[in-house]
Design a protein around this motif. Structure first.
Motif, PDB file in Angstrom:
ATOM      1  N   PHE A 131     -23.421 -46.057 -10.511  1.00  0.00           N
ATOM      2  CA  PHE A 131     -23.214 -45.057  -9.470  1.00  0.00           C
ATOM      3  C   PHE A 131     -24.110 -43.856  -9.756  1.00  0.00           C
ATOM      4  O   PHE A 131     -23.793 -42.994 -10.557  1.00  0.00           O
ATOM      5  CB  PHE A 131     -21.749 -44.624  -9.423  1.00  0.00           C
ATOM      6  CG  PHE A 131     -21.375 -43.862  -8.173  1.00  0.00           C
ATOM      7  CD1 PHE A 131     -20.640 -44.468  -7.170  1.00  0.00           C
ATOM      8  CD2 PHE A 131     -21.774 -42.548  -7.987  1.00  0.00           C
ATOM      9  CE1 PHE A 131     -20.295 -43.780  -6.022  1.00  0.00           C
ATOM     10  CE2 PHE A 131     -21.451 -41.851  -6.845  1.00  0.00           C
ATOM     11  CZ  PHE A 131     -20.711 -42.471  -5.853  1.00  0.00           C
ATOM     12  N   MET A 132     -25.291 -43.846  -9.164  1.00  0.00           N
ATOM     13  CA  MET A 132     -26.266 -42.764  -9.326  1.00  0.00           C
ATOM     14  C   MET A 132     -26.508 -42.443 -10.802  1.00  0.00           C
ATOM     15  O   MET A 132     -26.548 -41.279 -11.220  1.00  0.00           O
ATOM     16  CB  MET A 132     -25.816 -41.507  -8.575  1.00  0.00           C
ATOM     17  CG  MET A 132     -25.771 -41.685  -7.062  1.00  0.00           C
ATOM     18  SD  MET A 132     -25.367 -40.187  -6.147  1.00  0.00           S
ATOM     19  CE  MET A 132     -26.865 -39.227  -6.421  1.00  0.00           C
ATOM     20  N   GLY A 133     -26.659 -43.490 -11.604  1.00  0.00           N
ATOM     21  CA  GLY A 133     -26.950 -43.311 -13.018  1.00  0.00           C
ATOM     22  C   GLY A 133     -25.823 -42.663 -13.799  1.00  0.00           C
ATOM     23  O   GLY A 133     -26.056 -42.091 -14.873  1.00  0.00           O
ATOM     24  N   GLY A 134     -24.579 -42.775 -13.279  1.00  0.00           N
ATOM     25  CA  GLY A 134     -23.448 -42.159 -13.969  1.00  0.00           C
ATOM     26  C   GLY A 134     -23.582 -40.655 -14.078  1.00  0.00           C
ATOM     27  O   GLY A 134     -22.969 -40.035 -14.954  1.00  0.00           O
ATOM     28  N   SER A 135     -24.378 -40.049 -13.197  1.00  0.00           N
ATOM     29  CA  SER A 135     -24.708 -38.630 -13.332  1.00  0.00           C
ATOM     30  C   SER A 135     -23.471 -37.735 -13.247  1.00  0.00           C
ATOM     31  O   SER A 135     -22.526 -38.012 -12.515  1.00  0.00           O
ATOM     32  CB  SER A 135     -25.731 -38.218 -12.268  1.00  0.00           C
ATOM     33  OG  SER A 135     -25.320 -38.630 -10.981  1.00  0.00           O
ATOM     34  N   MET A 136     -23.507 -36.668 -14.018  1.00  0.00           N
ATOM     35  CA  MET A 136     -22.391 -35.738 -14.138  1.00  0.00           C
ATOM     36  C   MET A 136     -22.480 -34.675 -13.053  1.00  0.00           C
ATOM     37  O   MET A 136     -23.293 -33.762 -13.123  1.00  0.00           O
ATOM     38  CB  MET A 136     -22.403 -35.077 -15.524  1.00  0.00           C
ATOM     39  CG  MET A 136     -21.324 -34.032 -15.730  1.00  0.00           C
ATOM     40  SD  MET A 136     -21.460 -33.208 -17.336  1.00  0.00           S
ATOM     41  CE  MET A 136     -23.082 -32.434 -17.181  1.00  0.00           C
ATOM     42  N   ALA A 167     -27.026 -34.728 -16.091  1.00  0.00           N
ATOM     43  CA  ALA A 167     -26.458 -33.969 -14.980  1.00  0.00           C
ATOM     44  C   ALA A 167     -26.999 -34.476 -13.647  1.00  0.00           C
ATOM     45  O   ALA A 167     -28.077 -35.074 -13.585  1.00  0.00           O
ATOM     46  CB  ALA A 167     -26.766 -32.485 -15.151  1.00  0.00           C
ATOM     47  N   ARG A 168     -26.265 -34.216 -12.574  1.00  0.00           N
ATOM     48  CA  ARG A 168     -26.675 -34.667 -11.237  1.00  0.00           C
ATOM     49  C   ARG A 168     -27.536 -33.594 -10.587  1.00  0.00           C
ATOM     50  O   ARG A 168     -27.051 -32.518 -10.231  1.00  0.00           O
ATOM     51  CB  ARG A 168     -25.450 -34.973 -10.370  1.00  0.00           C
ATOM     52  CG  ARG A 168     -25.805 -35.548  -9.010  1.00  0.00           C
ATOM     53  CD  ARG A 168     -24.580 -36.084  -8.301  1.00  0.00           C
ATOM     54  NE  ARG A 168     -24.003 -37.215  -9.012  1.00  0.00           N
ATOM     55  CZ  ARG A 168     -22.891 -37.845  -8.631  1.00  0.00           C
ATOM     56  NH1 ARG A 168     -22.236 -37.440  -7.555  1.00  0.00           N
ATOM     57  NH2 ARG A 168     -22.432 -38.873  -9.329  1.00  0.00           N
ATOM     58  N   MET A 169     -28.808 -33.902 -10.398  1.00  0.00           N
ATOM     59  CA  MET A 169     -29.768 -32.909  -9.912  1.00  0.00           C
ATOM     60  C   MET A 169     -29.411 -32.408  -8.514  1.00  0.00           C
ATOM     61  O   MET A 169     -29.717 -31.264  -8.159  1.00  0.00           O
ATOM     62  CB  MET A 169     -31.179 -33.494  -9.901  1.00  0.00           C
ATOM     63  CG  MET A 169     -31.336 -34.741  -9.053  1.00  0.00           C
ATOM     64  SD  MET A 169     -33.031 -35.352  -8.960  1.00  0.00           S
ATOM     65  CE  MET A 169     -33.755 -34.205  -7.836  1.00  0.00           C
ATOM     66  N   GLN A 170     -28.752 -33.221  -7.695  1.00  0.00           N
ATOM     67  CA  GLN A 170     -28.429 -32.817  -6.333  1.00  0.00           C
ATOM     68  C   GLN A 170     -27.376 -31.712  -6.276  1.00  0.00           C
ATOM     69  O   GLN A 170     -27.157 -31.124  -5.217  1.00  0.00           O
ATOM     70  CB  GLN A 170     -27.948 -34.022  -5.518  1.00  0.00           C
ATOM     71  CG  GLN A 170     -29.015 -35.030  -5.182  1.00  0.00           C
ATOM     72  CD  GLN A 170     -29.224 -36.061  -6.282  1.00  0.00           C
ATOM     73  OE1 GLN A 170     -28.635 -35.957  -7.367  1.00  0.00           O
ATOM     74  NE2 GLN A 170     -30.045 -37.061  -6.025  1.00  0.00           N
ATOM     75  N   GLU A 171     -26.734 -31.435  -7.413  1.00  0.00           N
ATOM     76  CA  GLU A 171     -25.734 -30.367  -7.448  1.00  0.00           C
ATOM     77  C   GLU A 171     -26.187 -29.185  -8.301  1.00  0.00           C
ATOM     78  O   GLU A 171     -25.432 -28.232  -8.493  1.00  0.00           O
ATOM     79  CB  GLU A 171     -24.392 -30.921  -7.930  1.00  0.00           C
ATOM     80  CG  GLU A 171     -23.793 -31.934  -6.967  1.00  0.00           C
ATOM     81  CD  GLU A 171     -22.429 -32.440  -7.390  1.00  0.00           C
ATOM     82  OE1 GLU A 171     -21.818 -31.816  -8.288  1.00  0.00           O
ATOM     83  OE2 GLU A 171     -21.971 -33.440  -6.834  1.00  0.00           O
ATOM     84  N   GLY A 172     -27.404 -29.256  -8.827  1.00  0.00           N
ATOM     85  CA  GLY A 172     -28.027 -28.123  -9.489  1.00  0.00           C
ATOM     86  C   GLY A 172     -27.181 -27.478 -10.571  1.00  0.00           C
ATOM     87  O   GLY A 172     -26.601 -28.148 -11.432  1.00  0.00           O
ATOM     88  N   ILE A 173     -27.074 -26.144 -10.520  1.00  0.00           N
ATOM     89  CA  ILE A 173     -26.355 -25.383 -11.535  1.00  0.00           C
ATOM     90  C   ILE A 173     -24.882 -25.735 -11.563  1.00  0.00           C
ATOM     91  O   ILE A 173     -24.214 -25.653 -12.601  1.00  0.00           O
ATOM     92  CB  ILE A 173     -26.541 -23.865 -11.302  1.00  0.00           C
ATOM     93  CG1 ILE A 173     -25.991 -23.044 -12.467  1.00  0.00           C
ATOM     94  CG2 ILE A 173     -25.895 -23.445  -9.993  1.00  0.00           C
ATOM     95  CD1 ILE A 173     -26.704 -23.284 -13.778  1.00  0.00           C
ATOM     96  N   LEU A 174     -24.330 -26.180 -10.414  1.00  0.00           N
ATOM     97  CA  LEU A 174     -22.929 -26.575 -10.364  1.00  0.00           C
ATOM     98  C   LEU A 174     -22.674 -27.796 -11.236  1.00  0.00           C
ATOM     99  O   LEU A 174     -21.583 -27.952 -11.799  1.00  0.00           O
ATOM    100  CB  LEU A 174     -22.514 -26.860  -8.919  1.00  0.00           C
ATOM    101  CG  LEU A 174     -22.613 -25.671  -7.967  1.00  0.00           C
ATOM    102  CD1 LEU A 174     -22.343 -26.114  -6.536  1.00  0.00           C
ATOM    103  CD2 LEU A 174     -21.641 -24.573  -8.371  1.00  0.00           C
ATOM    104  N   SER A 175     -23.672 -28.657 -11.343  1.00  0.00           N
ATOM    105  CA  SER A 175     -23.563 -29.803 -12.240  1.00  0.00           C
ATOM    106  C   SER A 175     -23.591 -29.356 -13.697  1.00  0.00           C
ATOM    107  O   SER A 175     -22.795 -29.824 -14.519  1.00  0.00           O
ATOM    108  CB  SER A 175     -24.692 -30.792 -11.958  1.00  0.00           C
ATOM    109  OG  SER A 175     -24.663 -31.855 -12.881  1.00  0.00           O
ATOM    110  N   LEU A 176     -24.490 -28.448 -14.025  1.00  0.00           N
ATOM    111  CA  LEU A 176     -24.580 -27.958 -15.405  1.00  0.00           C
ATOM    112  C   LEU A 176     -23.311 -27.219 -15.830  1.00  0.00           C
ATOM    113  O   LEU A 176     -22.960 -27.208 -17.016  1.00  0.00           O
ATOM    114  CB  LEU A 176     -25.795 -27.044 -15.560  1.00  0.00           C
ATOM    115  CG  LEU A 176     -27.160 -27.714 -15.356  1.00  0.00           C
ATOM    116  CD1 LEU A 176     -28.279 -26.683 -15.467  1.00  0.00           C
ATOM    117  CD2 LEU A 176     -27.376 -28.838 -16.362  1.00  0.00           C
TER     118      LEU A 176
END
Length: 304
Positions: A131-136, A167-176
């Motif tokens: 699922f999208m590389g298991g991105s956080m 981290a999930r790049m599509q959510e930017g700083i919210l992912s970090l």
């Protein structure tokens, strides 16, 4: 018009013609190239029967093999904002999410559940690399917090299986921001005196490694799993030097003190049971695959 040629023969051929074979019956091992029949691979927990290479396994399939009798109850995870940044690259973020859900059949990149393993009650969380590389993203952060809160409420250990590209790049700083959020969730378990066991699977990288994946009381990994922050190719390009053989693989990290165990997937369940019962002060584990616990029957009111 020849009735036999034009009608009878095609009809007979259609009855006895070979059926098309589905494309998903065989999987090629990425390590040794052996073609593996899907049922045999499922029975072997997605481990190659020829070279013992550990292929990716979905959280649901992992939980089916982990919990007693394959019985578990999913823990509800709060839904985050769907597209907080209105992000778009080659596709819109909601379109990528829709495609990932259609491919995996799952809502997001982490599944949280509770049940028993070897009659040991636990809460478990597992990431889905497909699922999208298991991105956080925010959902993964919410999932870990929900898992920790459920563990504290029920006084159960938490076992987490990590598999992520970061981290999930599509959510930017919210992912970090999920890095400190999940760190606080782990601290909740520490304050409650509950064990937190992490099983690192291939691959566990980026911000996931830099947060909850390396904070376990016991760190276990599957064989040959890539575990790192920056990948070996990036490091080689940066320092312009050749890295040691097996660098950042599970066995290398075990040798250098970053892991406690490297355990084969088929032996992992028994090892987790032993570790959990030891940390919780329970008696020696019960061997074998146990059936699910049977609920006590409710008392029926007696008739007058």
């Amino acid at each position: 018009m020849n009735w036999i040629t034009n009608y009878v023969r095609p009809r007979i051929n259609s009855l006895f013609s070979r059926r098309e074979v589905p494309e998903n019956l065989w999987t090629k091992c990425p390590e040794c190239g052996t073609m593996l029949f899907h049922r045999e691979l499922d029975d072997n927990l997605q481990v190659c029967t020829a070279c013992d290479h550990h292929l990716a396994i979905t959280p649901r399939a992992r939980f089916n093999a982990l919990f007693d009798g394959g019985v578990f109850v999913e823990v509800k995870v709060p839904e985050p904002v769907a597209d907080p940044l209105g992000f778009r690259d080659q596709k819109k973020y909601p379109d990528r999410m829709k495609a990932a859900r259609a491919t995996t059949g799952e809502k997001e990149a982490m599944l949280v559940a509770e049940g028993e393993i070897g009659r040991t009650p636990i809460v478990a969380a597992a990431q889905d690399f497909s699922f999208m590389g298991g991105s956080m993203g925010m959902y993964v952060g919410n999932a870990i917090i929900a898992a920790a809160e459920r563990a504290v409420t029920t006084k159960r250990p938490l076992v987490l299986f990590s598999a992520a590209g970061g981290a999930r790049m599509q959510e930017g700083i919210l992912s970090l921001m999920q890095m400190p959020r999940t760190t606080v969730a782990v601290e909740m378990l520490r304050e409650a005196g509950l064990p937190y066991i992490v099983v690192l699977t291939h691959p566990t990288t980026g911000g996931v490694t830099a947060s909850y994946a390396m904070l376990g009381d016991v760190q276990v990994a599957e064989p040959n799993a890539l575990i790192c922050f920056a990948g070996p190719r990036v490091i080689e390009q940066t320092i312009r030097e050749k890295l040691p053989e097996g660098f950042q693989r599970a066995e290398y990290l075990l040798e250098h003190g970053m892991l406690d165990r490297v355990t084969h997937r088929k032996k992992l369940r028994d090892e987790l049971i032993s570790i959990l019962r030891m940390l919780t002060g329970l008696p020696a584990p019960v061997a074998g695959d146990l059936p699910p616990p049977v609920a006590e029957p409710e008392a029926q009111p007696q008739s007058a």
